[in-house]
Design a protein around this motif. Sequence first.
Motif, short mmCIF file in Angstrom:
data_model
loop_
_atom_site.label_atom_id
_atom_site.label_comp_id
_atom_site.label_asym_id
_atom_site.label_seq_id
_atom_site.Cartn_x
_atom_site.Cartn_y
_atom_site.Cartn_z
N LEU A 1 0.66 -1.11 0.07
CA LEU A 1 0.16 0.08 -0.01
C LEU A 1 0.88 1.00 0.03
O LEU A 1 1.48 1.48 0.88
CB LEU A 1 -0.92 0.03 1.25
CG LEU A 1 -1.91 1.29 1.31
CD1 LEU A 1 -2.81 1.32 0.19
CD2 LEU A 1 -2.77 1.04 2.71
N SER A 2 1.25 2.01 -1.28
CA SER A 2 1.88 3.05 -1.14
C SER A 2 1.17 4.19 -1.35
O SER A 2 -0.18 4.26 -1.87
CB SER A 2 2.84 2.90 -2.52
OG SER A 2 2.06 2.80 -3.67
N PHE A 3 1.72 5.16 -0.85
CA PHE A 3 1.04 6.67 -0.73
C PHE A 3 2.17 7.89 -0.86
O PHE A 3 3.25 7.74 -0.49
CB PHE A 3 0.29 6.92 0.50
CG PHE A 3 0.98 6.51 1.62
CD1 PHE A 3 1.43 7.54 2.29
CD2 PHE A 3 1.23 5.18 2.34
CE1 PHE A 3 2.30 7.74 3.24
CE2 PHE A 3 1.98 5.32 3.24
CZ PHE A 3 2.36 6.60 4.08
N SER A 4 1.72 8.90 -1.83
CA SER A 4 2.71 9.95 -1.68
C SER A 4 1.73 11.42 -1.82
O SER A 4 1.19 11.63 -2.79
CB SER A 4 3.57 9.90 -3.05
OG SER A 4 4.41 11.03 -3.24
N PHE A 5 1.75 12.05 -0.83
CA PHE A 5 1.28 13.25 -0.70
C PHE A 5 2.15 14.44 -0.62
O PHE A 5 3.00 14.35 -0.11
CB PHE A 5 0.44 13.42 0.75
CG PHE A 5 -0.55 12.12 0.89
CD1 PHE A 5 -1.50 11.92 -0.23
CD2 PHE A 5 -0.63 11.01 2.08
CE1 PHE A 5 -2.37 10.91 -0.11
CE2 PHE A 5 -1.47 10.24 2.13
CZ PHE A 5 -2.47 10.02 1.17
N PRO A 6 1.92 15.44 -1.43
CA PRO A 6 2.68 16.63 -1.56
C PRO A 6 3.24 17.12 -0.26
O PRO A 6 2.50 17.32 0.72
CB PRO A 6 1.97 17.55 -2.29
CG PRO A 6 0.71 16.79 -3.04
CD PRO A 6 0.53 15.64 -2.19
N GLY A 7 4.64 17.10 -0.22
CA GLY A 7 5.17 17.72 1.11
C GLY A 7 5.02 16.82 2.32
O GLY A 7 5.38 17.25 3.20
N GLY A 8 4.67 15.68 1.90
CA GLY A 8 4.35 14.72 2.98
C GLY A 8 3.38 15.14 4.06
O GLY A 8 3.02 14.52 4.85
#
Length: 591
Positions: free
Chosen positions: A306-313
């Motif tokens: 389950l990968s995730f990537s939100f701008p700026g964390g």
Amino acid sequence: MHILLAASAFNSLTQRVHAELRDRGHSVAVELVLPDCHLAEAVDRHRPDLVIAPMLKTAIPREVWSRHVCLVVHPGPVGDRGPSSLDRAIAEGADTWGVTVLQADAEMDAGPVWATADCVLPPVGKSDAYRGEVSDAALTAVLQAVDRFASGTHVPEPQSSGRARPYLRQEERRIDWAHDSTDRVVRTLRAADSQPGVLDDLLGGRWYLHGGHPEDGLRGRPGELLATRAGAICRATADGAVWIPELRARRTPGGPAPVKLPATLALAGRLPALPELPAPPDTGTGAGPRTWSDIRYREDGEAGFLSFSFPGGAMSTEHCRRLLAAYREACSRPTSVLVLGGGRDFFSNGIHLGVIEAAADPAEESWANINAMDDLVEAVLTTTDRLVVAAVGGNAAAGGAMLALAADEVWLRSGAVLNPHYRLMGLHGSEYWTYTLPRRTGTGVAQRLTSEALPVGSEAARRLGLADRTIDCTPQAFADETARLAARLAGWPGSGSRIAGKKARREVDETLRPLASYREAELARMREAFFDPQAPYHALRRAFVRKETPDGTPPHLARPTRGRRTTPAPGQRPGITGPAQSSRACGPAGC
């Protein structure tokens, strides 16, 4: 050696250099070079053996470099000069780049060279590459330069040639939607993804566009908005489309600096009716048209990812709720290992201070956001039917660092930096950290980490118990490395008994003190800060998201610190057995 870091901001690279030099036994202090800073006086006060500038936007004064060796980290190869080095490299499509550590002198970026390191430039945004490949190269060059300086015999090499290119202005960054291809638009956006953004006209307003991801399946009139997905907008190019996750309004004269926000939130009230398109299922093969999603799930045998990537964390209330729904769905799958994360950039930095600042009631939004984070962490902590691995490929801070600690194992890329504290935002913190952090590091180390509020490098994190494994690989290779290791863990014969032992430990811990008790105590402290208008949190949050210049260097950074090779006390962290026991992962060639 006593080393002074002179920097325009305590950014990701400065933090990494700070942590790595301390780990190598050096005494390190920081001086922020702010508009009212008299660097010469600060250097006299610190009396360093060496001055290093990991990220400096202004020239070092003659009175400093003429009396001290000052090493400047330039994010470009030898001969490349100017303030927009990395921006131009990405905009022009360079696939290799480099970092130069040079000695400050009269001409900016033109001093003698102490060390260099090359790196690849993958097709990612500027800030992602800066925190990844460029940071790795910079660290290599800095450590080599420090060793050469310490030898007392090294003579730096003068630069024989080079070109100084000017700052990359908005006129050069402008997008021609009618004629620019998707690839060109994406490069333009990626070259400005964090700062300064690309100024553009949209729906009757002037906006800075932040972030860019190609979309091959949608078409429309160039410049037209086509769809939304998870807060991002999709805009047509001359031959396809791009997803733009964030927007920032243009600053009005005399007004505060606008906050970077999810695109649909920034455009609230202006946005026409557009379809909300879910991301297509991830096949895990990389085949098919290019598109974008901030959350993905795939399986490989007994391992789920389950990968995730939100701008700026940053994780808003909505981010947390969507990730929690995806986590619950992943837990319904027949896997024995679930890997959370695994991306190359930020793992998580906790609650979304920008969305909170822009909310009609920041206190209420803060409360909703922290409860959504707690719900997510609780779900990880109470998963007892499989092993959960937090794969931290990039930096993590505050509640994001604590989210990782909720997993059974934390696998940390060798270049990642952790900031496991909340104090600098005036908060006590939640995310069950009063349960997870002491059980990994011991109470004394947990108290020191949260009170000192200093960055922790990957090797120190492993020694302290914040990570169970460090993976020495490039940012681009991290996902494949974690997949290989997760497959080994899922296939290990002892995984079943380890899952049973995990469930038993959770039941014992719940009997001793319920998780709800930790959450209640933490949230009581958080509520006080959120709903007290005079609490420091509000001013600190505002200053952070609006990029306000601090009054001076914070005392905890100006104070010289040295790394401590602390070993956690026996029994203070969960036992790690089986194939994940090694503290350092194998390289790409295998174990």
